[in-house]
Write an enzyme that holds these catalytic residues in place. Structure first.
Site, PDB file in Angstrom:
ATOM      1  N   GLY A  15       0.821  -1.207   0.000  1.00 20.36           N
ATOM      2  CA  GLY A  15       0.000   0.000   0.000  1.00 20.36           C
ATOM      3  C   GLY A  15       0.846   1.244   0.000  1.00 20.36           C
ATOM      4  O   GLY A  15       2.018   1.235   0.371  1.00 20.36           O
ATOM      5  N   VAL A  38       3.963   1.015   2.423  1.00 21.76           N
ATOM      6  CA  VAL A  38       3.797  -0.063   3.390  1.00 21.76           C
ATOM      7  C   VAL A  38       4.168  -1.387   2.739  1.00 21.76           C
ATOM      8  O   VAL A  38       3.755  -1.676   1.619  1.00 21.76           O
ATOM      9  CB  VAL A  38       2.337  -0.151   3.872  1.00 21.76           C
ATOM     10  CG1 VAL A  38       2.216  -1.149   5.002  1.00 21.76           C
ATOM     11  CG2 VAL A  38       1.844   1.204   4.304  1.00 21.76           C
ATOM     12  N   LYS A  87       5.795   0.091   7.746  1.00 19.79           N
ATOM     13  CA  LYS A  87       5.486   1.374   7.119  1.00 19.79           C
ATOM     14  C   LYS A  87       6.697   2.297   7.166  1.00 19.79           C
ATOM     15  O   LYS A  87       7.164   2.652   8.245  1.00 19.79           O
ATOM     16  CB  LYS A  87       4.306   2.015   7.862  1.00 19.79           C
ATOM     17  CG  LYS A  87       3.924   3.361   7.308  1.00 19.79           C
ATOM     18  CD  LYS A  87       2.683   3.904   7.981  1.00 19.79           C
ATOM     19  CE  LYS A  87       1.503   2.987   7.737  1.00 19.79           C
ATOM     20  NZ  LYS A  87       0.227   3.643   8.016  1.00 19.79           N
ATOM     21  N   GLY A 129       0.333   4.784   1.620  1.00 22.17           N
ATOM     22  CA  GLY A 129      -0.511   5.651   2.446  1.00 22.17           C
ATOM     23  C   GLY A 129       0.004   7.068   2.410  1.00 22.17           C
ATOM     24  O   GLY A 129       1.043   7.361   1.829  1.00 22.17           O
ATOM     25  N   GLY A 130      -0.751   7.935   3.038  1.00 21.17           N
ATOM     26  CA  GLY A 130      -0.361   9.334   3.107  1.00 21.17           C
ATOM     27  C   GLY A 130       0.948   9.524   3.850  1.00 21.17           C
ATOM     28  O   GLY A 130       1.641  10.518   3.659  1.00 21.17           O
ATOM     29  N   PHE A 131       1.289   8.569   4.675  1.00 16.56           N
ATOM     30  CA  PHE A 131       2.494   8.743   5.479  1.00 16.56           C
ATOM     31  C   PHE A 131       3.695   8.005   4.901  1.00 16.56           C
ATOM     32  O   PHE A 131       4.798   8.154   5.393  1.00 16.56           O
ATOM     33  CB  PHE A 131       2.249   8.265   6.904  1.00 16.56           C
ATOM     34  CG  PHE A 131       1.280   9.130   7.640  1.00 16.56           C
ATOM     35  CD1 PHE A 131       1.715  10.304   8.232  1.00 16.56           C
ATOM     36  CD2 PHE A 131      -0.060   8.811   7.701  1.00 16.56           C
ATOM     37  CE1 PHE A 131       0.839  11.132   8.890  1.00 16.56           C
ATOM     38  CE2 PHE A 131      -0.950   9.633   8.354  1.00 16.56           C
ATOM     39  CZ  PHE A 131      -0.505  10.796   8.955  1.00 16.56           C
ATOM     40  N   GLY A 132       3.465   7.196   3.891  1.00 19.19           N
ATOM     41  CA  GLY A 132       4.587   6.485   3.293  1.00 19.19           C
ATOM     42  C   GLY A 132       4.170   5.112   2.803  1.00 19.19           C
ATOM     43  O   GLY A 132       3.013   4.713   2.936  1.00 19.19           O
ATOM     44  N   ASP A 134      -8.022  11.894  10.651  1.00 20.51           N
ATOM     45  CA  ASP A 134      -8.223  11.438   9.279  1.00 20.51           C
ATOM     46  C   ASP A 134      -9.018  10.132   9.277  1.00 20.51           C
ATOM     47  O   ASP A 134      -8.574   9.124   8.743  1.00 20.51           O
ATOM     48  CB  ASP A 134      -6.869  11.276   8.574  1.00 20.51           C
ATOM     49  CG  ASP A 134      -7.019  11.323   7.065  1.00 20.51           C
ATOM     50  OD1 ASP A 134      -8.137  11.635   6.591  1.00 20.51           O
ATOM     51  OD2 ASP A 134      -6.046  11.039   6.351  1.00 20.51           O
TER      52      ASP A 134
END
Ligand code: NAG
Ligand code: NAG
Ligand code: NAG
Ligand code: NAG
Ligand code: NAG
Ligand code: NAG
Ligand code: NAG
Ligand code: NAG
Ligand code: NAG
Ligand code: NAG
Ligand code: NAG
Length: 783
Positions: A478, A485, A499, A480-483, A610
């Protein structure tokens, strides 16, 4: 700056120059007596602290002899130490006698008779008021300052009801029962908000050295750290607290009564009597008494999520409920029993003269069965569990504990201890001060390959370990908005989601502090954080792996959310099964509980911010798990600025992200309301298909409200995929509850929305839901 200070000193130390306001650096016999009417203060050399007669707010000519923060306004509670509990009047005097005694109204200060014999009273740069061997630091009231040694001192709440025992546990002074304990003994708090504990472990609060801090045992029995940022809002911010659920603090209610948290406030509680009991004189605060005395035939009233303490608590290994119950029934000293429905056979018999310290908390996961007379017919006033048993994850998945790597740990402790010893013993102070100035201690520790040990914190992985676990980061699951995965497997065969964070702010210590907080959050409906890696500039989090993917894959027909980050779930495109009404309800409830937990357990600054279907992962048996909580705080400052007030995802963002209102936990409540409505409708709130109803002013919640409560056309808002299986007799109640709750969550004004705890109860059906107002704001957010 230093020029300013020298000027300052010059100005005030010289008594001949004293003006109406006289500031002393030391108080000696030649200034005696010191009277409240004199405008005289004792100030620390760095001017941060002041001692003197402090006028009690809203009183006429009443004072305390106190130490306070010079720069904290008088109206913002600057006092950190009082010489006496009773107020002082204008005829009070503080004198130093020729025999070297310090007397306030002729009496020695707190315990000062013990040893003090001196000529001068000083106030040090860290706020220590001292007279010979006596000091305010050794005799605190309810407040501890940074650098003050905590070990070995007695700390009470101002009313004397609660005591911090042995720098470790909080006890109710009257009965000596303990209700909280830190992992080990506290030693002191440092200038960066870290509380050092015995065994080189520590607790963190907010991080940074540009603020004032105090650790206070408050009158409500909680231990808290407050921070004050000079020149900012002029108020103390609570940044750490020992107890999150105030009802866990003993002594709030009398015998047999049950402590309940108030929905509308973090810190206040009230007491209620269980069914079959009536309040004593003065209300349930003073306890409750059985309405009908027990006769030969007894029965039990079930109180869900309630726990009591009795003098003998006998945990037995009962295979099932019947056995547990009959054990209590046949035992005349047994007043009730606690039972867990999780199949573990947990059964506790409460024996002894009295049931005390009752409280309600979902965390107990226990139902309490109180013995009442058989003729007692009042229905239980604590319900909700049987619904819950059917509604959330029925199987409690037991997670393997991360293995301990005690060998290196012990070695590190030894090395650190040696370093500490070296610091004190070594005469080569130069080396140390050099290091201290140029590299902070913990950086040195990292440089030397050591790590300070968190108190039961997450495991620290090396980059190499994670590289091996993820097969060189090959299985991307995946973005994600944070980095990104990656899926991986640890040597102990636990499957993990790894992650790799990007754009993370702050140094190692700050990152570590945040991660510790996140890892502390344990809830069935939160994705567990198992560990992290902070090495070579990498910032990696290691989570439990949730196989099911994210909720959006189940709800929406494979239309990924455009223009925003997607979740971290599997990006495979296999069609997910359609979820039935019960599953949807369970998911809504589980998510509500987890957010309520986050809001209760973490302070405002760990809001999720979020909530959306992408961030809700689906575990075994459709057990929902929230991911990415707490990460918003790790973002780089620049990122935060450019994202400014756009941290959420359009469509799920509360109106206050755009209006100027402050962002509070109620923003999460709004986002949750939207998700709840989508669980019912199976359509993205801003992508609904009914083209004929779409217009500029069209707003999904408002439209759903009209369909549900004005036109009474429930079917219109239901997910088309399972509309046919909707049976108004079987499902109306559930769907109605979901939609009504969603409407309350989606209220335009944050203060009209319920707290998340209340939302969970609304869904459970344990509180009545009044008629919501129609949400009206048209709001999609900037794309
Ligand atoms: C102390 O200061 C107050 C105002 O700050 C003033 O009214 C009062 O006269 C002063 N008293 C003395 C003794 O200087
Ligand atoms: C008291 O302190 C003042 C300075 O604040 C000093 O000049 C004086 O000598 C001291 N007196 C005694 C008795 O120590
Ligand atoms: C006063 O306290 C602040 C906050 O703790 C600190 O940053 C500052 O260095 C202190 N001032 C002096 C002069 O020591
Ligand atoms: C000091 O006494 C005042 C007045 O009684 C009280 O309001 C304040 O909370 C006390 N503070 C401390 C730290 O003891
Ligand atoms: C001031 O307080 C002292 C000691 O508490 C007491 O003896 C005295 O009567 C009080 N004086 C006035 C004017 O209230
Ligand atoms: C206090 O110290 C002074 C001088 O250091 C000494 O003369 C006196 O006896 C001492 N008093 C007591 C009670 O120890
Ligand atoms: C506070 O003052 C006392 C008396 O001078 C001293 O023994 C103690 O070490 C001081 N505490 C700190 C933390 O500086
Ligand atoms: C705490 O309890 C003890 C024993 O009951 C009592 O002597 C003491 O005065 C209490 N302390 C406070 C500060 O109330
Ligand atoms: C207070 O602390 C001591 C030392 O840790 C411990 O033995 C004692 O049981 C504690 N008291 C209570 C009431 O917890
Ligand atoms: C509870 O366990 C006992 C003994 O194992 C058994 O006889 C009884 O049938 C069980 N009761 C229920 C309701 O399962
Ligand atoms: C209930 O309270 C007792 C006494 O405080 C405690 O030992 C026990 O762990 C609690 N049970 C649950 C399920 O929280």
């Amino acid at each position: 700056m230093s020029l300013f200070f020298s000027f300052f000193f010059f100005f005030f130390i010289i008594p001949q120059l004293s003006f109406a306001q006289q500031q002393l650096l030391s108080f000696n016999i030649s200034h005696s007596p010191w009277l409240p009417s004199q405008n005289k203060t004792l100030i620390s050399p760095n001017t941060n602290f002041t001692a003197g007669f402090f006028p009690i707010p809203n009183s006429q000519n009443l004072f305390t002899f106190s130490v306070w923060f010079t720069k904290v306004p008088k109206t913002s509670n600057p006092v950190i130490w009082n010489a006496s509990i009773s107020p002082l009047n204008l005829s009070t005097s503080l004198v130093i006698t020729s025999k070297g005694e310090l007397l306030l109204n002729g009496e020695p200060l707190r315990n000062s008779h013990t040893s003090s014999n001196s000529t001068q009273l000083f106030l040090s740069n860290i706020g220590n008021l001292s007279f010979g061997t006596w000091s305010s630091f050794h005799n605190p009231t309810n407040t501890i300052l940074p650098n003050q040694v905590i070990t070995g001192i007695e700390l009470y709440s101002l009313d004397g009801k609660f005591k911090f025992n042995n720098s470790q546990s909080l006890v109710l002074n009257s009965s000596n029962v303990q209700y909280y304990s830190t992992p080990s003994q506290l030693i002191s708090m440092d200038d960066e908000g870290k509380m050092n504990m015995a065994g080189n472990s520590f607790l963190t609060s907010d991080y940074g050295d540009n603020r004032f801090r105090k650790l206070v045992l408050d009158d409500d029995g909680d231990l808290r750290i407050y921070s004050f940022y000079p020149d900012q809002q002029n108020k103390w911010f609570m940044v750490w607290k020992g107890i999150w659920e105030m009802c866990l603090i003993k002594g709030k209610c009398g015998p047999n009564a049950i402590c309940m948290p108030r929905d509308d406030s973090d810190a206040s509680t009230y007491c209620v009597c269980p069914s079959g009991f009536s309040p004593n004189n003065g209300g349930p605060e003073n306890g409750c008494t059985r309405k009908i005395q027990l006769s030969r035939n007894t029965d039990f009233v079930r109180l869900d999520y309630v726990n009591y303490t009795s003098s003998i608590m006998n945990q037995i290994n009962a295979g099932n409920f019947t056995i547990c119950q009959s054990n209590c029934r046949t035992d005349s000293t047994c007043l009730g029993f606690g039972f867990k429905y999780d199949g573990s056979g947990y059964c506790v018999l409460l024996q002894g003269p009295q049931l005390q310290y009752g409280y309600w908390s979902p965390g107990t996961e226990t139902a309490m069965f109180l013995k009442v007379d058989q003729s007692e017919s009042e229905a239980s006033n604590f319900i909700g569990m049987s619904e819950v048993l059917q509604t959330t994850c029925p199987v409690k998945i037991s997670l393997p504990l991360p293995p301990k790597d005690s060998n290196t740990t012990t070695r590190n402790i030894v090395i650190i201890c040696v370093l500490f010893a070296a610091e004190f013993i070594s005469a080569v102070a130069f080396f140390w001060s050099f290091l201290k100035r140029y590299i902070k201690y913990r950086d040195m520790a990292t440089t030397l390959g050591l790590e300070l040990l968190p108190a039961g914190g997450p495991k620290r992985f090396t980059y190499t370990e994670l590289k091996a676990a993820t097969n060189d980061f090959s299985n991307l699951i995946g973005r994600g908005g944070f980095g990104d995965v990656y899926k991986g497997e640890l040597p102990d065969h636990r499957v993990v989601a790894v992650k790799c964070l990007k754009n993370v702010a702050g140094g190692d210590a700050e990152f570590w502090a945040e991660v510790t907080i996140i890892a502390r959050m344990h809830h069935l409906n939160l994705v567990r954080l198992w560990g992290f890696c902070a090495e070579k500039g990498q910032r990696i989090l290691v989570y439990e792996y949730i196989p099911g993917g994210s909720l959006d894959k189940y709800l929406f027909k494979l239309r990924p959310l455009k223009g925003s980050s997607s979740g971290d779930s599997d990006s495979n495109t296999e069609q997910k099964p359609v979820m039935d009404w019960n599953v949807r309800y369970r998911i809504g409830l589980g998510v509500a509980r987890a957010i309520a937990y986050l809001h209760e357990e973490c302070l405002e600054w760990v809001l999720h911010c979020d909530i959306k279907p992408e961030n809700i992962l689906i575990g075994d048996d459709f057990c929902p798990k929230i991911s990415d909580f707490g990460l918003a705080k790790l973002r780089k400052k620049e990122d935060m600025v450019t994202m400014s007030r756009r941290r959420g995802t359009p469509g799920y963002m509360a109106p206050e992200w755009i209006t100027a209102d402050p962002i509070t936990s109620k923003a999460d409540v709004y986002s949750f309301g939207m998700v709840l409505l989508e669980l019912v409708s199976g359509v993205r709130n801003f992508e609904i298909q009914e083209s004929e109803v779409r217009s500029e002013e069209w707003y999904f919640p408002g439209w759903a409200f009209d369909k549900m409560f004005r036109e009474m056309k429930v079917e219109d808002i239901l997910d088309g995929q399972i509309r046919d299986v909707y049976d108004s007799r079987a499902h109306f109640e559930m769907v109605n509850r979901m939609v009504k709750t969603a409407m309350w969550c989606l209220q335009d004004r944050p203060e009209l929305r319920p707290t998340m705890g209340k939302v969970a109860k609304m869904l459970e059906g344990t509180v009545e839901i009044s008629e919501p107002k129609k949400p009206t704001v048209f709001f999609l957010g900037e794309e």
